[in-house]
Motif scaffolding. Structure first.
Motif, PDB file in Angstrom:
ATOM      1  N   PRO A  23       0.835  -1.202   0.000  1.00 46.14           N
ATOM      2  CA  PRO A  23       0.000   0.000   0.000  1.00 46.14           C
ATOM      3  C   PRO A  23       0.875   1.260   0.000  1.00 46.14           C
ATOM      4  CG  PRO A  23      -0.527  -1.499   1.822  1.00 46.14           C
ATOM      5  CD  PRO A  23       0.810  -1.885   1.296  1.00 46.14           C
ATOM      6  N   TYR A  28      -1.341  -0.627   6.336  1.00 41.93           N
ATOM      7  CA  TYR A  28      -2.319  -1.648   5.972  1.00 41.93           C
ATOM      8  C   TYR A  28      -1.751  -2.628   4.938  1.00 41.93           C
ATOM      9  CZ  TYR A  28      -5.825   1.334   8.215  1.00 41.93           C
ATOM     10  OH  TYR A  28      -6.537   2.083   9.109  1.00 41.93           O
ATOM     11  N   TYR A  49     -11.925  -7.916   1.966  1.00 47.57           N
ATOM     12  CA  TYR A  49     -12.280  -6.786   2.821  1.00 47.57           C
ATOM     13  C   TYR A  49     -12.143  -5.416   2.147  1.00 47.57           C
ATOM     14  CZ  TYR A  49     -11.735 -10.411   6.378  1.00 47.57           C
ATOM     15  OH  TYR A  49     -11.829 -11.568   7.103  1.00 47.57           O
ATOM     16  N   GLY A  50     -11.397  -5.326   1.055  1.00 46.66           N
ATOM     17  CA  GLY A  50     -11.199  -4.042   0.396  1.00 46.66           C
ATOM     18  C   GLY A  50     -12.373  -3.668  -0.494  1.00 46.66           C
ATOM     19  N   MET A 100      -4.004   3.113  -1.187  1.00 43.69           N
ATOM     20  CA  MET A 100      -4.692   3.150   0.098  1.00 43.69           C
ATOM     21  C   MET A 100      -5.990   3.931  -0.003  1.00 43.69           C
ATOM     22  SD  MET A 100      -1.461   3.711   2.683  1.00 43.69           S
ATOM     23  CE  MET A 100      -2.562   4.124   4.028  1.00 43.69           C
ATOM     24  N   GLU A 101      -5.987   4.939  -0.873  1.00 42.11           N
ATOM     25  CA  GLU A 101      -7.124   5.870  -0.965  1.00 42.11           C
ATOM     26  C   GLU A 101      -7.266   6.307  -2.407  1.00 42.11           C
ATOM     27  OE1 GLU A 101      -7.808   9.772   1.558  1.00 42.11           O
ATOM     28  OE2 GLU A 101      -6.297  10.152   0.016  1.00 42.11           O
ATOM     29  N   ASP A 112      -9.109  -0.226  -3.310  1.00 36.79           N
ATOM     30  CA  ASP A 112      -8.556   0.639  -2.269  1.00 36.79           C
ATOM     31  C   ASP A 112      -9.310   0.363  -0.976  1.00 36.79           C
ATOM     32  OD1 ASP A 112     -11.013   2.071  -2.624  1.00 36.79           O
ATOM     33  OD2 ASP A 112     -10.040   3.934  -2.045  1.00 36.79           O
ATOM     34  N   SER A 113      -9.090   1.203   0.027  1.00 31.41           N
ATOM     35  CA  SER A 113      -9.724   0.986   1.327  1.00 31.41           C
ATOM     36  C   SER A 113     -10.759   2.051   1.681  1.00 31.41           C
ATOM     37  CB  SER A 113      -8.652   0.947   2.428  1.00 31.41           C
ATOM     38  OG  SER A 113      -8.022   2.206   2.554  1.00 31.41           O
ATOM     39  N   THR A 156     -10.773   3.441   7.240  1.00 28.61           N
ATOM     40  CA  THR A 156     -10.668   2.525   6.116  1.00 28.61           C
ATOM     41  C   THR A 156     -11.575   1.326   6.362  1.00 28.61           C
ATOM     42  OG1 THR A 156      -8.917   1.128   7.037  1.00 28.61           O
ATOM     43  CG2 THR A 156      -8.209   3.140   5.902  1.00 28.61           C
ATOM     44  N   VAL A 157     -11.932   0.648   5.273  1.00 35.94           N
ATOM     45  CA  VAL A 157     -12.722  -0.573   5.440  1.00 35.94           C
ATOM     46  C   VAL A 157     -11.865  -1.694   6.032  1.00 35.94           C
ATOM     47  CG1 VAL A 157     -14.390   0.011   3.650  1.00 35.94           C
ATOM     48  CG2 VAL A 157     -12.310  -1.252   3.028  1.00 35.94           C
ATOM     49  N   PHE A 158     -10.541  -1.554   5.960  1.00 30.45           N
ATOM     50  CA  PHE A 158      -9.686  -2.534   6.622  1.00 30.45           C
ATOM     51  C   PHE A 158      -9.821  -2.423   8.141  1.00 30.45           C
ATOM     52  CE2 PHE A 158      -6.821  -2.290   2.682  1.00 30.45           C
ATOM     53  CZ  PHE A 158      -7.495  -3.343   2.078  1.00 30.45           C
ATOM     54  N   CYS A 188      -7.375  -8.294   0.596  1.00 29.66           N
ATOM     55  CA  CYS A 188      -7.881  -7.175  -0.195  1.00 29.66           C
ATOM     56  C   CYS A 188      -9.178  -7.553  -0.888  1.00 29.66           C
ATOM     57  CB  CYS A 188      -6.830  -6.752  -1.220  1.00 29.66           C
ATOM     58  SG  CYS A 188      -7.361  -5.418  -2.304  1.00 29.66           S
TER      59      CYS A 188
END
Length: 357
Positions: free
Chosen positions: A60, A190, A200-201, A101-102, A126-127, A138-140, A197
């Motif tokens: 990431p 992350y 959960y991503g 990451m974003e 991405d998260s 983040t969704v993580f 990913c």
């Protein structure tokens, strides 16, 4: 799989501003860097997480700091490689792909630059599928995945590796570090496998931003029904069309904070105030919240169709205020608890945005 080539860069940047919701930084430098990286290394390969080894380590990468930092400071080009080399060494593993990451603002394009330079594919995920001002959003985090090890590098080569007890602490350490770095740094956090990913991503965030940008580009070319097509694609609405009457901005605690007030173009008795912390957080019309984080609030210039960042707002601009629903994971009770208005200190509940319904 698809490739990002020169012809995609401008559209991707436009889409990045839309999902950047006013934050995410000015992508102008990242556009130049991406064009240069494509010149030197060819089109950037973008892959689905499902196409990678499930146990393969994703790397990431993002820039972190207040938007004003992106406008005033330049990268030296070595920060990302330094951060990811340290991550691989710390984990004693080699990465198989770059992970944004974003997807929002500069962080939509920057991972593609890194992927091209390192000869790796970039994952279409991405998260966040938007920009958020805090590292733990983040969704993580929703999935219980730790942000640490969190690595930050500045343009001078200063490097910090933090192992934190939770993701809120990771945000605190990262924010204080980036302030010491002059409000701007490159970060890796992350570190996940392709399987994590995928599970959960948020998938296909880059291709989503690219398609958004193509719709915005059509608006700028004056194509018929371009606004309607954008709104349908994003399940969005124009909430307000007004002239910027007042702006208050300041840099505090590593963020750009402030408010922008607009007067309605058709009815001067109507006003809208949008509160900002890097990103547009809440829009109030005549004192009532009509859309709140985690749903998206973005500005498009009425005359030019240019999506506006916080730093580019100016008195007298005529803007459409567009509302868009966040990804479904953000509209769950856990997502709202992590990123809703009460998280930012507002004594109001999340106001669900209805999209085209």
């Amino acid at each position: 799989m698809f490739h990002i080539d020169h012809d995609d860069v401008d559209d991707l940047a436009l889409g990045s501003y839309v999902v950047g919701t006013g934050g995410g930084g000015d992508a102008s430098l990242a556009k130049i860097m991406l064009h240069e990286a494509i010149d030197q290394n060819g089109p950037v390969r973008v892959v689905d997480a499902a196409d990678l080894d499930p146990e393969g380590l994703l790397l990431p990468i993002a820039v972190i700091g207040a938007g004003v930092g992106f406008a005033e400071k330049l990268l030296n080009g070595a920060e990302a490689e330094r951060a990811l080399t340290l991550l691989e060494r710390h984990l004693d593993r080699r990465g198989v792909a770059i992970l944004p990451m974003e997807v929002g603002g500069v962080n939509t394009l920057f991972p593609l630059v890194v992927a091209a330079r390192l000869g790796l594919p970039c994952v279409d995920a991405d998260s966040m599928r938007r920009a958020f001002p805090r590292l733990e959003m983040t969704v993580f985090t929703l999935a219980g995945i730790p942000a640490s090890p969190c690595i930050l590098v500045d343009a001078k080569g200063n490097t910090v590796l933090a192992e934190t007890v939770d993701n809120t602490a990771a945000e605190s350490f990262a924010r204080s570090t980036v302030v010491a770095m002059g409000m701007f740094g490159v970060m890796s956090a992350y570190a996940v496998t392709a399987k994590q990913c995928l599970e959960y991503g948020i998938q296909h965030s880059l291709s989503y931003a690219l398609e958004l940008g193509r719709h915005v580009s059509a608006i700028q070319r004056g194509e018929p029904d371009a606004y309607d097509q954008l709104l349908r694609f994003a399940d969005a609405q124009i909430l307000f069309t007004g002239k910027v009457a007042d702006i208050e901005r300041r840099v505090s605690g590593g963020w750009t904070k402030g408010t922008v007030t607009l007067e309605h173009l058709g009815d001067p008795k109507r006003t809208m105030r949008v509160d900002i912390q890097n990103e547009n957080l809440i829009a109030f019309e005549d004192g009532e919240a009509i859309i709140t984080t985690p749903d998206l609030i973005t500005f498009l210039d009425v005359e030019t169709g240019i999506p506006m960042t916080t730093e580019s707002l100016a008195y007298g601009q005529r803007l459409h205020v567009i509302g868009m629903p966040a990804h479904d994971l953000w509209r769950t009770p856990a997502g709202i608890e992590l990123s809703g208005p009460r998280t930012f200190g507002y004594d109001i509940d999340y106001v669900p945005f209805g999209g085209n319904a």
